[in-house]
Write a protein that holds these residues in place. Structure first.
Motif, PDB file in Angstrom:
ATOM      1  N   ARG A 550      -6.078  -2.768   2.759  1.00 38.83           N
ATOM      2  CA  ARG A 550      -5.711  -1.752   1.764  1.00 38.83           C
ATOM      3  C   ARG A 550      -6.360  -2.044   0.419  1.00 38.83           C
ATOM      4  O   ARG A 550      -6.861  -1.142  -0.245  1.00 38.83           O
ATOM      5  CB  ARG A 550      -4.184  -1.687   1.632  1.00 38.83           C
ATOM      6  N   ALA A 551      -6.329  -3.325   0.025  1.00 41.33           N
ATOM      7  CA  ALA A 551      -6.938  -3.700  -1.258  1.00 41.33           C
ATOM      8  C   ALA A 551      -8.437  -3.435  -1.248  1.00 41.33           C
ATOM      9  O   ALA A 551      -9.005  -2.937  -2.236  1.00 41.33           O
ATOM     10  CB  ALA A 551      -6.661  -5.180  -1.543  1.00 41.33           C
ATOM     11  N   GLN A 552      -9.078  -3.739  -0.118  1.00 38.99           N
ATOM     12  CA  GLN A 552     -10.517  -3.510  -0.006  1.00 38.99           C
ATOM     13  C   GLN A 552     -10.847  -2.031  -0.067  1.00 38.99           C
ATOM     14  O   GLN A 552     -11.811  -1.616  -0.729  1.00 38.99           O
ATOM     15  CB  GLN A 552     -11.033  -4.125   1.293  1.00 38.99           C
ATOM     16  N   ALA A 553     -10.032  -1.211   0.624  1.00 42.79           N
ATOM     17  CA  ALA A 553     -10.276   0.231   0.634  1.00 42.79           C
ATOM     18  C   ALA A 553     -10.115   0.821  -0.764  1.00 42.79           C
ATOM     19  O   ALA A 553     -10.909   1.663  -1.196  1.00 42.79           O
ATOM     20  CB  ALA A 553      -9.318   0.910   1.612  1.00 42.79           C
ATOM     21  N   LEU A 554      -9.081   0.369  -1.492  1.00 41.70           N
ATOM     22  CA  LEU A 554      -8.878   0.866  -2.849  1.00 41.70           C
ATOM     23  C   LEU A 554     -10.018   0.437  -3.768  1.00 41.70           C
ATOM     24  O   LEU A 554     -10.480   1.209  -4.609  1.00 41.70           O
ATOM     25  CB  LEU A 554      -7.546   0.360  -3.391  1.00 41.70           C
ATOM     26  N   ALA A 555     -10.485  -0.820  -3.591  1.00 40.87           N
ATOM     27  CA  ALA A 555     -11.587  -1.310  -4.426  1.00 40.87           C
ATOM     28  C   ALA A 555     -12.862  -0.519  -4.159  1.00 40.87           C
ATOM     29  O   ALA A 555     -13.589  -0.151  -5.086  1.00 40.87           O
ATOM     30  CB  ALA A 555     -11.813  -2.794  -4.163  1.00 40.87           C
ATOM     31  N   GLU A 556     -13.143  -0.247  -2.883  1.00 43.88           N
ATOM     32  CA  GLU A 556     -14.345   0.521  -2.537  1.00 43.88           C
ATOM     33  C   GLU A 556     -14.251   1.943  -3.066  1.00 43.88           C
ATOM     34  O   GLU A 556     -15.231   2.501  -3.550  1.00 43.88           O
ATOM     35  CB  GLU A 556     -14.530   0.512  -1.022  1.00 43.88           C
ATOM     36  N   SER A 557     -13.044   2.525  -2.973  1.00 47.10           N
ATOM     37  CA  SER A 557     -12.859   3.888  -3.470  1.00 47.10           C
ATOM     38  C   SER A 557     -13.047   3.949  -4.985  1.00 47.10           C
ATOM     39  O   SER A 557     -13.697   4.854  -5.510  1.00 47.10           O
ATOM     40  CB  SER A 557     -11.465   4.387  -3.089  1.00 47.10           C
ATOM     41  N   ALA A 558     -12.489   2.941  -5.687  1.00 48.05           N
ATOM     42  CA  ALA A 558     -12.634   2.907  -7.140  1.00 48.05           C
ATOM     43  C   ALA A 558     -14.095   2.709  -7.547  1.00 48.05           C
ATOM     44  O   ALA A 558     -14.586   3.320  -8.501  1.00 48.05           O
ATOM     45  CB  ALA A 558     -11.771   1.790  -7.715  1.00 48.05           C
TER      46      ALA A 558
END
Length: 655
Positions: A550-558
């Protein structure tokens, strides 16, 4: 000032006292965990403090005006009542007025002559309005509207359907309902007996947050060590009739308790040695009489009385696992296995193209919300249920033993000895015969209870008996479905140790996160929509992996949003090198962001409830449109959740 105290409490059932001159105090804001072995009297003490049971001697004092709410281990709920009726029934004198008010309100909303209450269906709209007005005045006089608002809040918070009948609820939903009933009266003190039983892991974590954030003074009994560590601010142990207090976490209690038991053993050994020396002296007879040391004789009599009064710590369960003959190296192999229930619009996919290979010695934990299909997947793996598609290949020489969480394997009318060894007085353990009474003693059942019926046992004792039956026969594949319910912590830790040493293959379904982490080597987890995935390690490994994803997905999205060029106004060009301006959230958007987690949690809870209904075969015996409506609502929830998660991500990116 304390809210509740117990002074010099005495309580006994049979020969052994449960409370022996015990003292206890509960202060405002505390969250106290009451622990102790099965049968030591924890539930009895909770009932005494709740006022539903009385002491043989001693006193219970409650602060003036104190409101105490008690949730039993198996809450007594009327199956014919609705969720709303159950919650309102716990609200004292205004409960009947509120129930009547809701019945009249529903009758007014229903079509003429179609009210649920036949006595109301015969009344005209004007008569109903007049009755509603009378009830409203009576409720206002008792300031009941604040209670009414609280009822609505707890129903929403616990994700319950106000109109659903208790008989239609799952075990987890009934536990939520009992908690909602207790919290609806905003108690000063909340007493909980095994609150995590029948709840899945997500619900347990939700309950932890609720109890920690709610600020209610709490006294609870639980065997869940992770729950203990997170919620409790103090540990109180009931041991041989006495209550000992240990401020701090469960981990700190374990360290202090180990030192105390060590010191107690040393003191007892010194006492016994001195007593033995005095017994030798008195038996010399002539010398003792000649010296006329009457003080020494009186001291010996006192030592004898003290030794007789000393209650030694109860022995530990003697668990031993026999894996029997070795199975083949391959236990089961699944290739693209799928399974569904229902047809048409009511069709629900339980397992979707799942593949895995299970080998001898694997210890596998199955995790997922209630109704996800853990039992269905187990039956597919063990060849008890045919898949719709894909293939299942079983290994050779499999000897399977089951532990059933609902204990349906136990006949209430059978004696304990018959359950363990029907038709024989001996149990065959690894080629050696052991008398059934001695074997029951290994599981802390005294000889005099060997001929007692199963119906006389408590929940923890039933679990111990089922374990005794399970381990009395060799098996190279063990299937344990919620084995930790009602077991005390010491027995849990011993069971963990034996399962770690077990050389066979283990399938474990449990909501006890610490138990999973300490036993399993790999995890099969429900990912939603019939998808199951295999992970290395236990529950925490699975949770950590998902948190990282989840943290990785949010970082990539940001990162993707920050690198995207801003939109140019009509007729103007904006250089791609200019960083986009990020607007701050408005007040309305800030409130929306704060509300999103709660709304998502509500939808996920509703999703779980509907999933449980779809897995219930009884649903498909009724009208076809009912199953179709449930399936349709599940599809809507999936879409709503996706939209809410995208909105949450978008708002978070602007904070």
């Amino acid at each position: 000032m304390p809210l509740l105290t117990l002074s010099a409490g005495d309580l006994a059932f049979g020969s052994a006292p449960l409370l022996d001159n015990a003292d206890f105090q509960l202060d405002p804001g505390e969250r106290v965990a009451l622990i102790g072995r099965n049968g030591c009297g924890k539930s009895s003490l909770l009932r005494v403090l709740a006022g539903s049971s009385s002491l043989d001697d001693g006193e219970v004092w409650r602060a003036p005006g104190l409101t105490v709410a008690y949730v039993a281990q198996e809450p007594p709920l009327d199956p014919e009542m609705s969720v709303l009726e159950v919650i309102v029934a716990g609200m004292g004198e205004v409960s009947a007025l509120l129930a009547d008010y809701h019945a009249v309100s529903q009758a007014l909303a229903a079509e003429a002559g179609h009210a649920a209450d036949p006595s109301l269906a015969a009344l005209s709209p004007d008569a109903l309005l007049e009755r509603l007005h009378t009830l409203q005045q009576a409720l206002e006089a008792r300031d009941a509207w604040s209670l009414e608002a609280n009822v609505e809040r707890v129903i929403e918070r616990f994700s319950l359907d106000a109109t659903a009948r208790v008989s239609s609820l799952s075990g987890g939903q009934k536990k939520r309902l009992a908690l909602a009933q207790a919290l609806a009266v905003t108690p000063d003190v909340l007493l909980l007996d095994e609150p995590t039983n029948h709840l899945d892991i997500a619900a347990i974590e939700w309950l932890e947050d609720l109890l920690i954030g709610g600020g209610t003074t709490l006294l609870f009994i639980t065997h869940d060590r992770r729950f203990l560590d997170r919620v409790a601010t103090r540990i109180v142990e009931l041991d041989r009739g006495s209550l000992a207090s240990f401020p701090g976490s469960f981990g700190e209690y374990l360290q202090r308790k180990e030192r105390m038991l060590h010191d107690e053993a040393i003191q007892n050994a010194k006492f016994d040695k001195f007593l033995a020396q005095e017994e030798v002296w008195i038996r010399k007879g002539v010398e003792a009489r000649r010296t006329r040391n009457e003080g020494r004789v009186l001291r010996l009599e006192g030592l004898r009385r003290e030794r007789a009064a000393r209650r030694n710590r109860t022995g530990q369960v003697a668990l031993s696992l026999d894996a029997g003959r070795e199975s083949g190296k391959l236990v089961a192999e699944l290739d693209a296995v799928s399974k569904h229930f229902g047809e048409g619009s009511a069709r629900r996919q339980i397992v979707r193209e799942f593949s895995c290979r299970i080998q001898r010695g694997d210890k596998i934990g199955l995790i997922g919300p209630n109704g996800a299909g853990k039992t269905t997947l187990l039956r597919l793996i063990l060849g008890e249920l045919a898949p719709d598609s894909g293939s299942v290949r079983l290994g050779s020489k499999l000897e399977i033993a089951y532990f059933d969480q609902f204990r349906v394997q136990l006949d209430d009318d059978a004696t304990l000895a018959d359950v363990i060894s029907p038709g024989s007085d001996f149990v065959d353990l690894g080629g050696e015969k052991k008398h059934v009474i001695s074997y029951l003693g290994d599981f802390l059942f005294p000889a005099q209870r060997a001929r007692s019926p199963v119906r006389s046992l408590s929940g923890g004792e039933r679990n111990r008996l089922l374990l005794a039956r399970l381990f009395a026969r060799p098996a190279n594949v063990l299937v344990l479905d919620e084995p930790t319910n009602d077991l005390d912590i010491e027995t849990l830790e011993l069971l963990e140790q034996r399962l770690q040493e077990y050389s066979g293959t283990l399938f474990l379904v449990s909501h006890d996160r610490a138990f999973l982490d300490n036993v399993v080597t790999q995890t099969i987890a429900a990912e939603g929509d019939g998808l199951w995935r295999e992970y290395v390690g236990g529950y925490q490994d699975w949770a950590d992996w998902h948190a990282q994803q989840r943290a990785q997905a949010l970082a990539e999205s940001a990162a993707a949003r920050s690198s995207a060029p801003p939109k140019a106004p009509a007729g103007k060009a904006t250089p791609s090198t200019v960083a986009p301006a990020r607007s701050k959230l408005s007040y309305k958007e800030t409130r929306e962001l704060e509300a999103l987690p709660g709304r998502i949690a509500e939808l996920e809870d509703e999703q779980k409830r509907l999933g449980e209904r779809l897995e219930d075969p009884a649903l498909y015996t009724g009208p076809a449109q009912e199953a179709a409506a449930v399936s349709s609502r599940l599809a809507q929830i999936d879409d709503e959740l996706l939209a809410l998660l995208e909105r949450w991500e978008a708002l978070e990116a602007r904070t």
